[in-house]
Motif scaffolding. Structure first.
Motif, mmCIF file in Angstrom:
data_model
loop_
_atom_site.group_PDB
_atom_site.id
_atom_site.type_symbol
_atom_site.label_atom_id
_atom_site.label_comp_id
_atom_site.label_asym_id
_atom_site.label_seq_id
_atom_site.Cartn_x
_atom_site.Cartn_y
_atom_site.Cartn_z
ATOM 1 N N PHE A 13 -3.812 5.372 -4.830
ATOM 2 C CA PHE A 13 -4.322 4.706 -4.120
ATOM 3 C C PHE A 13 -2.626 4.181 -3.221
ATOM 4 C CE2 PHE A 13 -8.834 4.802 -3.611
ATOM 5 C CZ PHE A 13 -8.859 4.688 -2.789
ATOM 6 N N PHE A 14 -2.106 3.641 -5.180
ATOM 7 C CA PHE A 14 -1.095 3.571 -4.513
ATOM 8 C C PHE A 14 -0.098 4.511 -3.680
ATOM 9 C CE2 PHE A 14 3.681 1.959 -5.643
ATOM 10 C CZ PHE A 14 3.693 0.709 -5.570
ATOM 11 N N ILE A 33 3.800 -1.717 9.444
ATOM 12 C CA ILE A 33 2.493 -1.551 10.325
ATOM 13 C C ILE A 33 0.725 -1.364 9.639
ATOM 14 C CG2 ILE A 33 3.701 1.065 10.705
ATOM 15 C CD1 ILE A 33 1.308 -0.930 13.486
ATOM 16 N N MET A 34 1.708 -0.418 8.189
ATOM 17 C CA MET A 34 -0.125 0.232 7.619
ATOM 18 C C MET A 34 -0.034 -1.022 6.759
ATOM 19 S SD MET A 34 -1.453 2.788 6.941
ATOM 20 C CE MET A 34 -2.494 2.371 5.617
ATOM 21 N N ALA A 35 0.121 -2.115 7.075
ATOM 22 C CA ALA A 35 0.152 -3.384 6.221
ATOM 23 C C ALA A 35 -1.004 -4.004 6.808
ATOM 24 C CB ALA A 35 0.996 -4.304 5.708
ATOM 25 N N PHE A 36 -1.356 -3.889 8.824
ATOM 26 C CA PHE A 36 -1.812 -4.971 9.362
ATOM 27 C C PHE A 36 -2.690 -3.559 9.745
ATOM 28 C CE2 PHE A 36 2.547 -6.510 10.706
ATOM 29 C CZ PHE A 36 1.639 -8.342 10.229
ATOM 30 N N LEU A 37 -2.592 -2.068 9.335
ATOM 31 C CA LEU A 37 -4.133 -1.600 9.121
ATOM 32 C C LEU A 37 -4.801 -1.110 8.482
ATOM 33 C CD1 LEU A 37 -2.194 1.369 11.311
ATOM 34 C CD2 LEU A 37 -3.596 -0.210 11.549
ATOM 35 N N TYR A 38 -3.990 -1.563 7.183
ATOM 36 C CA TYR A 38 -4.841 -1.374 5.800
ATOM 37 C C TYR A 38 -6.371 -2.090 6.308
ATOM 38 C CZ TYR A 38 -5.348 -0.413 0.817
ATOM 39 O OH TYR A 38 -6.794 -0.218 -0.137
ATOM 40 N N PRO A 39 -6.293 -3.442 5.941
ATOM 41 C CA PRO A 39 -7.696 -4.222 6.260
ATOM 42 C C PRO A 39 -8.731 -3.485 6.870
ATOM 43 C CG PRO A 39 -5.930 -5.701 6.809
ATOM 44 C CD PRO A 39 -5.810 -4.691 6.666
ATOM 45 N N LEU A 85 -0.702 -2.843 -2.266
ATOM 46 C CA LEU A 85 0.341 -3.403 -3.093
ATOM 47 C C LEU A 85 1.639 -1.601 -2.326
ATOM 48 C CD1 LEU A 85 -0.388 -3.990 -6.327
ATOM 49 C CD2 LEU A 85 1.074 -5.482 -4.451
ATOM 50 N N GLY A 86 1.145 -0.869 -2.652
ATOM 51 C CA GLY A 86 1.978 0.583 -2.092
ATOM 52 C C GLY A 86 1.771 0.447 -0.351
ATOM 53 N N GLY A 91 7.241 -1.030 3.340
ATOM 54 C CA GLY A 91 7.135 -2.010 3.814
ATOM 55 C C GLY A 91 8.731 -2.457 3.555
ATOM 56 N N LEU A 92 8.828 -3.060 2.033
ATOM 57 C CA LEU A 92 9.823 -3.661 2.287
ATOM 58 C C LEU A 92 10.945 -2.188 1.518
ATOM 59 C CD1 LEU A 92 8.356 -5.229 -1.376
ATOM 60 C CD2 LEU A 92 9.774 -6.679 1.432
ATOM 61 N N VAL A 93 10.413 -1.294 1.279
ATOM 62 C CA VAL A 93 12.004 -0.004 0.976
ATOM 63 C C VAL A 93 12.117 0.127 2.481
ATOM 64 C CG1 VAL A 93 11.474 2.106 0.604
ATOM 65 C CG2 VAL A 93 10.833 0.976 -0.895
#
Length: 105
Positions: A13-14, A33-39, A85-86, A91-93
């Motif tokens: 998953f990570f 974008i993916m952090a907002f789509l993850y939920p 977390l992935g 996003g941080l990278v």
């Protein structure tokens, strides 16, 4: 679930959501974008009914999926959190790469 399945699931998953998040952030030039789509993706992973029920009968669909979320085991929550977390690390990278001058990111 034994410890080997748990470890492989965490890693899978990570890495999976880091890769998807990294690619989406790179292509769409957005860091989160993916952090907002993850939920939304978690809701689709947890539910056990057709996707169109969210549009045809949203009150029943959301009440069902939230009750399923409340009944998740700790192992499942940890695995889903590793995917989140992935996405955060992706996003941080991307932000770090842009800060260091990589224009394609």
């Amino acid at each position: 679930m034994n410890i080997v399945q748990f470890a492989v699931s965490l890693l899978l998953f990570f890495v999976l959501f880091f890769g998807i998040g990294f690619l989406l952030n790179m292509i769409l030039r957005s860091s989160w974008i993916m952090a907002f789509l993850y939920p939304i993706i978690v809701l689709l992973i947890v539910d056990n009914f057709k996707f169109n029920l969210y549009f045809t009968n949203p009150s029943e669909a959301f009440s069902t999926v939230f009750s399923l979320l409340a009944n998740l085991k700790v192992v499942d929550i940890v695995i889903l959190a590793s995917g989140f977390l992935g996405t955060i690390l992706a996003g941080l990278v991307i932000k770090w790469l842009r800060k260091n001058g990589y224009q394609m990111f």
